[in-house]
Design an enzyme around this catalytic site. Structure first.
Site, PDB file in Angstrom:
ATOM      1  N   ARG A 155     -23.640 -10.447  13.609  1.00 10.26           N
ATOM      2  CA  ARG A 155     -23.388 -11.055  12.288  1.00 10.26           C
ATOM      3  C   ARG A 155     -24.067 -12.424  12.225  1.00 10.26           C
ATOM      4  O   ARG A 155     -23.611 -13.410  12.834  1.00 10.26           O
ATOM      5  CB  ARG A 155     -21.900 -11.214  12.037  1.00 10.26           C
ATOM      6  CG  ARG A 155     -21.579 -11.803  10.671  1.00 10.26           C
ATOM      7  CD  ARG A 155     -21.946 -10.916   9.526  1.00 10.26           C
ATOM      8  NE  ARG A 155     -21.205  -9.658   9.548  1.00 10.26           N
ATOM      9  CZ  ARG A 155     -21.640  -8.544   8.962  1.00 10.26           C
ATOM     10  NH1 ARG A 155     -22.813  -8.525   8.361  1.00 10.26           N
ATOM     11  NH2 ARG A 155     -20.922  -7.438   9.000  1.00 10.26           N
TER      12      ARG A 155
ATOM     13  N   ARG B 296     -32.283  -2.821  14.405  1.00  9.71           N
ATOM     14  CA  ARG B 296     -31.478  -3.978  14.854  1.00  9.71           C
ATOM     15  C   ARG B 296     -30.460  -3.593  15.934  1.00  9.71           C
ATOM     16  O   ARG B 296     -29.746  -4.453  16.442  1.00  9.71           O
ATOM     17  CB  ARG B 296     -30.788  -4.630  13.670  1.00  9.71           C
ATOM     18  CG  ARG B 296     -29.866  -3.680  12.905  1.00  9.71           C
ATOM     19  CD  ARG B 296     -29.249  -4.366  11.692  1.00  9.71           C
ATOM     20  NE  ARG B 296     -28.349  -3.450  10.984  1.00  9.71           N
ATOM     21  CZ  ARG B 296     -27.406  -3.860  10.146  1.00  9.71           C
ATOM     22  NH1 ARG B 296     -27.252  -5.142   9.895  1.00  9.71           N
ATOM     23  NH2 ARG B 296     -26.626  -2.998   9.545  1.00  9.71           N
TER      24      ARG B 296
ATOM     25  N   HIS C 206     -33.285  -9.767   7.201  1.00 13.14           N
ATOM     26  CA  HIS C 206     -31.978  -9.972   6.544  1.00 13.14           C
ATOM     27  C   HIS C 206     -31.380 -11.338   6.936  1.00 13.14           C
ATOM     28  O   HIS C 206     -30.298 -11.411   7.531  1.00 13.14           O
ATOM     29  CB  HIS C 206     -31.063  -8.832   7.005  1.00 13.14           C
ATOM     30  CG  HIS C 206     -29.784  -8.684   6.262  1.00 13.14           C
ATOM     31  ND1 HIS C 206     -28.818  -9.656   6.195  1.00 13.14           N
ATOM     32  CD2 HIS C 206     -29.283  -7.633   5.565  1.00 13.14           C
ATOM     33  CE1 HIS C 206     -27.789  -9.223   5.495  1.00 13.14           C
ATOM     34  NE2 HIS C 206     -28.039  -8.010   5.095  1.00 13.14           N
TER      35      HIS C 206
ATOM     36  N   ASP D 211     -24.572  -9.526  -4.620  1.00 10.43           N
ATOM     37  CA  ASP D 211     -25.338  -8.614  -3.766  1.00 10.43           C
ATOM     38  C   ASP D 211     -26.403  -7.997  -4.656  1.00 10.43           C
ATOM     39  O   ASP D 211     -26.136  -7.091  -5.426  1.00 10.43           O
ATOM     40  CB  ASP D 211     -24.408  -7.532  -3.196  1.00 10.43           C
ATOM     41  CG  ASP D 211     -25.089  -6.720  -2.100  1.00 10.43           C
ATOM     42  OD1 ASP D 211     -24.381  -5.898  -1.460  1.00 10.43           O
ATOM     43  OD2 ASP D 211     -26.299  -6.901  -1.908  1.00 10.43           O
TER      44      ASP D 211
ATOM     45  N   GLU E 196     -33.204 -12.473   1.602  1.00 14.41           N
ATOM     46  CA  GLU E 196     -33.902 -11.562   2.500  1.00 14.41           C
ATOM     47  C   GLU E 196     -35.270 -11.162   1.979  1.00 14.41           C
ATOM     48  O   GLU E 196     -35.381 -10.635   0.857  1.00 14.41           O
ATOM     49  CB  GLU E 196     -33.030 -10.310   2.677  1.00 14.41           C
ATOM     50  CG  GLU E 196     -31.610 -10.618   3.143  1.00 14.41           C
ATOM     51  CD  GLU E 196     -30.652  -9.477   2.895  1.00 14.41           C
ATOM     52  OE1 GLU E 196     -29.486  -9.743   2.530  1.00 14.41           O
ATOM     53  OE2 GLU E 196     -31.079  -8.315   3.051  1.00 14.41           O
TER      54      GLU E 196
HETATM   55  O1  TA6 Z   1     -28.263  -7.210   2.276  1.00 14.90           O
HETATM   56  C1  TA6 Z   1     -27.000  -7.158   1.678  1.00 14.90           C
HETATM   57  C2  TA6 Z   1     -26.224  -5.987   2.284  1.00 14.90           C
HETATM   58  O2  TA6 Z   1     -26.878  -4.775   2.005  1.00 14.90           O
HETATM   59  C3  TA6 Z   1     -24.796  -6.023   1.759  1.00 14.90           C
HETATM   60  O3  TA6 Z   1     -24.538  -4.936   0.886  1.00 14.90           O
HETATM   61  C4  TA6 Z   1     -23.947  -5.953   3.037  1.00 14.90           C
HETATM   62  O4  TA6 Z   1     -23.715  -4.623   3.409  1.00 14.90           O
HETATM   63  C5  TA6 Z   1     -24.870  -6.672   4.011  1.00 14.90           C
HETATM   64  O5  TA6 Z   1     -26.159  -6.130   3.715  1.00 14.90           O
HETATM   65  C6  TA6 Z   1     -24.475  -6.619   5.459  1.00 14.90           C
HETATM   66  O6  TA6 Z   1     -24.645  -5.366   5.956  1.00 14.90           O
HETATM   67  P1  TA6 Z   1     -24.269  -5.119   7.525  1.00 14.90           P
HETATM   68  O7  TA6 Z   1     -24.645  -3.694   7.741  1.00 14.90           O
HETATM   69  O8  TA6 Z   1     -25.084  -6.067   8.325  1.00 14.90           O
HETATM   70  O9  TA6 Z   1     -22.800  -5.434   7.633  1.00 14.90           O
END
Ligand code: TA6
Length: 301
Positions: free
Chosen positions: A74, A100, A170, A214, A273
């Protein structure tokens, strides 16, 4: 010889780049040069930190970030590849692709003339990834750590058929407070709103935040910025070969549900992103390459 010792034998740069062990067997490249410091994990070629000398950190990492094999971290700069969001046809495949969550190997490391550090990683595919992505292909991430952070994500199609990828860097940016920042450079762009009733809308002016946000902005220009009145700084985001920009803050409820932001941690980050997603997915021709890149630079206001 241990993997850590072998990595340091082949790629360490004395006084600038050293590989270190993190919890749970994670290994990361620790970079410290005259311009900045950074840390990049081998799993996912995941940039965990970037901090120019004399500045606040640019990249946010959750205080509850867990380093576990096969699970994304995270914060930092998760690499979403070879698709963005849910898989087009198989909900069992991981959201944002597998890149990832798998090990990458170090391909090269070097000190540049200006004292910056450049390191390159190549994804390691395996039976599980090939089952999800049956194309002869490779992915390379190159990070150049200096006064700025420059990241290149290169996809190579080693097959004789074209394929289509979705991708994103991201990035979780460190900010003073989500209520004190705005994102500029997206005025007039259409976006897919992933919150509430959703739909396709058009951005009017700068983007500010007052709840879960989002959005996949489409056909975006290469440059946008995070203007942070709290830290009195602007983070410029200059992308190349990226037609989408994803902007995300989970806000309270979603962050609590995800459980790994830490107490109010979500208030100190925003994701902007550099991507190619939705309408902007990329067709990579046979025996050819596609390189999406971004440069982050910080200016005092
Ligand atoms: O980039 C935004 C997103 O697609 C959100 O919808 C949320 O799911 C975020 O990515 C984080 O995703 P993750 O799979 O890293 O928890």
């Amino acid at each position: 010889m241990s993997q850590l010792a072998e990595l340091n034998r082949r790629f360490a740069i004395p006084g600038m780049l050293e590989f270190k062990a993190l919890p749970n067997g994670y290994i990361a490249a620790s970079i410290a040069n005259k311009h900045a410091g950074a840390c990049i994990a081998l799993q996912g070629a995941h940039i965990l930190s970037f901090q120019p000398r004399g500045q606040e950190p640019v990249i946010w990492l959750s205080p509850l970030a867990k380093f576990e094999a096969g699970k994304s971290v995270r914060g930092g700069v998760p690499v979403c590849w070879p698709w963005f969001g849910p898989h087009a046809s198989n909900p069992a495949f991981p959201g944002h692709g597998f890149a990832r969550t798998v090990p990458w190997r170090v391909a090269s490391s070097e000190m540049l003339e200006d004292g910056a550090t450049r390191i390159a990683f190549e994804i390691e595919q395996n039976d599980a990834t090939r089952a999800q992505w049956p194309h002869a292909s490779s992915a390379r991430l190159t990070a150049t750590v200096g006064k700025t952070l420059h990241i290149e994500l290169t996809t190579r199609n080693n097959s004789y058929d074209a394929f289509t990828i979705g991708e994103a860097l991201h990035t979780y940016f460190h900010i003073s407070d989500i209520g004190k920042v705005e994102v500029t450079g997206l005025n007039g762009c259409d976006y897919l709103d992933k919150v509430g009733a959703g739909g396709r809308k058009t951005q009017q002016g700068a983007l500010t935040f007052s709840g879960e946000t989002d959005r996949i902005y489409l056909n975006t220009p290469g440059n946008c910025a995070i203007v942070d009145s709290g830290l009195k700084r602007r983070i410029r985001i200059a992308s190349e070969n990226s037609r989408s920009t994803v902007v995300w803050t989970p806000w309270t409820e979603k962050a609590d549900k995800m459980g790994d932001f830490g107490p109010d941690g979500w208030g100190g980050m925003v994701c902007v992103e550099t991507a190619n997603a939705a309408d902007n997915v990329v067709r990579v021709g046979p025996q050819s390459e596609h390189c999406m890149s971004v440069t982050y630079s910080v200016e005092k206001m």
